[in-house]
Design an enzyme around this catalytic site. Structure first.
Site, mmCIF file in Angstrom:
data_model
loop_
_atom_site.group_PDB
_atom_site.id
_atom_site.type_symbol
_atom_site.label_atom_id
_atom_site.label_comp_id
_atom_site.label_asym_id
_atom_site.label_seq_id
_atom_site.Cartn_x
_atom_site.Cartn_y
_atom_site.Cartn_z
ATOM 1 N N THR A 259 -1.456 -13.541 -1.460
ATOM 2 C CA THR A 259 -0.386 -13.104 -2.372
ATOM 3 C C THR A 259 -0.191 -11.802 -1.587
ATOM 4 O O THR A 259 -1.180 -11.009 -1.494
ATOM 5 C CB THR A 259 -0.768 -12.780 -3.818
ATOM 6 N N PHE A 261 1.314 -7.902 -2.175
ATOM 7 C CA PHE A 261 1.707 -7.033 -3.243
ATOM 8 C C PHE A 261 2.277 -5.756 -2.693
ATOM 9 O O PHE A 261 2.136 -5.478 -1.429
ATOM 10 C CB PHE A 261 0.337 -6.480 -3.870
#
Length: 359
Positions: A259, A261
């Site tokens: 992921t 960010f």
């Protein structure tokens, strides 16, 4: 053997004492930087993402081993975090509660000396920084398996905040529960993205078990810790914080599940030497309009590393395009391309330029 060990341990003690002296010397230098800026009326933002990225890259390039670059980066981020906190601990808003992957991203980027401020929703994360209650926000923007985080993308369209950094977190999902066997589990709690990332594993190992989407993985762990016959899918941090045993580890369907960010603040970053620029644009509703939008970037030799469309929200079947390009908006070629792009675009918003994530 004992004599040889004693000699090595004495050497380690000497090195540790020297490290302690040097760390405090570095901290005093950091304080002097703050004092000099204050004397010249340039105190401004104490966190300089471009400077931090340059330091970490230089250390990685100079690292002779045996410590891997990942460990070197972790150690020096903590050193910089501690030094910054001598001036003012940074307040970091993120999607809570404690134990989420967002918390892991915040501590990975800002270190453990930062003041963590968990929020109930991504909207609240944005608002906390916009209102001045936190210095920076850490928000998920895309997952390598499930794609874009829609709410973050929508809020980027309207926020006055700037992107000043990015951090990438390797996502390992775990099934955790107070139950001792998969056979006694009747519900699985997790965030919708995590449930999707483990879809095939759940089909194989827990067919027919109810899957319940909640606001965060940490919240899922809280529910599983309190309810008999339930389990949660979450990361290592949630398992430790809520003292839930792991029944199965690394259950994500894609082994390279990651992921990305974004770090948001009231400023973007200066040139670091290896940067990205993010922007949002929309094309007039006519034939070849998107091609016209992309032409200035192509002609300037600007490399585009991301292009994604989202509904514009203000008109039916109208779309905006989210674009990441390599380089900084102050680079001459990019500056010229963006000026030309503004002439074609029905809408153009520069979200910010920032250093590429240092792993």
């Amino acid at each position: 053997m004992q004599k040889a060990l004693a000699g090595v341990r004495a050497e380690i003690d000497g090195i540790d004492s020297e490290l302690l002296r040097l760390l405090n010397q570095r901290a005093r230098c950091a304080q002097k930087v703050g004092e000099i800026k204050a004397e010249h009326g340039e105190a401004g933002h104490i966190y300089r993402p471009e400077r931090e990225a340059q330091v970490l890259r230089r250390l990685q390039d100079a690292n002779p081993g045996p410590l891997p670059n990942e460990n070197i980066t972790f150690f020096f981020r903590e050193v910089m975090s501690a030094c910054l906190s001598l001036e003012e601990p940074l307040g970091i808003a993120f999607l809570g509660p404690l134990g989420t992957f967002s918390e892991s991203a915040a501590t990975k980027h800002f270190g453990h000396a930062a003041h963590l401020l968990p929020q109930a929703s991504i909207d609240d994360v944005f608002r906390e920084v916009e209102a001045g209650h936190a210095h920076y926000a850490v928000v998920p923007v895309e997952n390598s398996t499930e794609g874009a985080i829609g709410r973050t993308m929508d809020l980027l369209l309207t926020t006055p905040l700037k992107i000043c950094g990015e951090v990438v977190v390797r996502v390992h999902q775990n099934l955790m529960s107070n139950e001792s066997s998969l056979d006694t589990i009747t519900k699985v709690y997790s965030h919708a993205q995590s449930l999707a990332q483990c879809h095939e594993w759940l089909n194989r190992m827990l067919p027919g078990v109810q899957r319940i989407s909640v606001g965060s993985n940490a919240q899922a762990a809280q529910f599983a810790a309190a309810e008999v016959g339930t389990a949660a899918i979450a990361g290592e941090a949630a398992a430790a914080r809520y003292q839930l045993p792991k029944l199965a580890e690394n259950i994500e369907d894609e082994p390279n599940n990651t992921t990305r960010f974004l770090i948001l603040g009231k400023h973007d970053a200066a040139v670091s030497g290896r940067d990205k620029t993010s922007l949002i644009m929309s094309a007039p509703n006519r034939t070849g309009a998107l091609h016209e939008l992309l032409r200035p970037l192509s002609q300037a030799g600007v490399s585009m590393c991301r292009l994604e469309s989202r509904p514009a929200k203000n008109a039916l079947w109208e779309y905006v395009f989210y674009v990441d390009i390599e380089g900084h908006h102050d680079d001459p070629a990019i500056k010229t391309a963006l000026e030309e792009l503004a002439a074609y675009a029905a809408y153009l918003k520069i979200l910010g330029s920032y250093p590429v994530a240092v792993y």
